[in-house]
Design a protein around this motif. Sequence first.
Motif, PDB file in Angstrom:
ATOM      1  N   UNK A  74       0.816  -1.209   0.000  1.00  0.00           N
ATOM      2  CA  UNK A  74       0.000   0.000   0.000  1.00  0.00           C
ATOM      3  C   UNK A  74       0.852   1.262   0.000  1.00  0.00           C
ATOM      4  N   UNK A  75       0.330   2.298  -0.638  1.00  0.00           N
ATOM      5  CA  UNK A  75       0.901   3.627  -0.492  1.00  0.00           C
ATOM      6  C   UNK A  75       0.441   4.141   0.873  1.00  0.00           C
ATOM      7  N   UNK A  76       1.318   4.840   1.567  1.00  0.00           N
ATOM      8  CA  UNK A  76       1.037   5.207   2.954  1.00  0.00           C
ATOM      9  C   UNK A  76       1.554   6.613   3.221  1.00  0.00           C
ATOM     10  N   UNK A  77       0.860   7.351   4.080  1.00  0.00           N
ATOM     11  CA  UNK A  77       1.406   8.612   4.562  1.00  0.00           C
ATOM     12  C   UNK A  77       1.152   8.699   6.054  1.00  0.00           C
ATOM     13  N   UNK A 106       6.206  14.748   7.664  1.00  0.00           N
ATOM     14  CA  UNK A 106       5.203  13.798   7.201  1.00  0.00           C
ATOM     15  C   UNK A 106       5.929  12.926   6.181  1.00  0.00           C
ATOM     16  N   UNK A 107       5.703  11.627   6.251  1.00  0.00           N
ATOM     17  CA  UNK A 107       6.406  10.713   5.350  1.00  0.00           C
ATOM     18  C   UNK A 107       5.400  10.041   4.417  1.00  0.00           C
ATOM     19  N   UNK A 108       5.775   9.948   3.160  1.00  0.00           N
ATOM     20  CA  UNK A 108       4.983   9.278   2.144  1.00  0.00           C
ATOM     21  C   UNK A 108       5.792   8.074   1.672  1.00  0.00           C
ATOM     22  N   UNK A 109       5.152   6.908   1.600  1.00  0.00           N
ATOM     23  CA  UNK A 109       5.861   5.723   1.117  1.00  0.00           C
ATOM     24  C   UNK A 109       5.004   4.992   0.088  1.00  0.00           C
ATOM     25  N   UNK A 110       5.706   4.314  -0.815  1.00  0.00           N
ATOM     26  CA  UNK A 110       5.032   3.532  -1.843  1.00  0.00           C
ATOM     27  C   UNK A 110       5.908   2.323  -2.152  1.00  0.00           C
TER      28      UNK A 110
END
Length: 161
Positions: free
Chosen positions: A18-21, A35-39
């Motif tokens: 999942x893409x996550x923030x 804030x971190x965004x991951x994919x």
Amino acid sequence: MVDLSAMPWFESTMYQGETYYTDIELSVVTGLPDVAFSAPVLSDDGEILGASLIPVQTPYVVEVLQGTRESETRDAYLIDREGYLLTEARFWEEAREGAEEETFYSAYQIDTPATQDVLAGQTESGIYQSYHGEEVLETYIPVAEDWGLILEYQTFEVWDR
């Protein structure tokens, strides 16, 4: 060396694809709010090979929002799903006067009709009582799934223009 595998975004991205923030929180790497965004990084077959993480330090977000403060009373801020400030609001220190202990802005919860509406997914503009007790012309919109962006001017400044 910091073990990032214990972070919620890592599990969500690496094991569930999942893409996550994240909400704005103190970085385990820098110690600064971000804030971190991951994919997920996927192979041609769709296999998860790794995770891409992009941390955005909140001073950059605040700088963009503060760029909208070209007047005496204009304010712009983000709140999380419970109404806590994700970015510094212009008058938050005045609003918390009399609090028993020193707090960082992210510990300040705003509970106004506008914050309740935006967290319920509504987009609206109108005259409201702000978090710091002033009458304001306020516009608010939901951002992502569970944040709200609130923009406001105190009404005396609007009517004087």
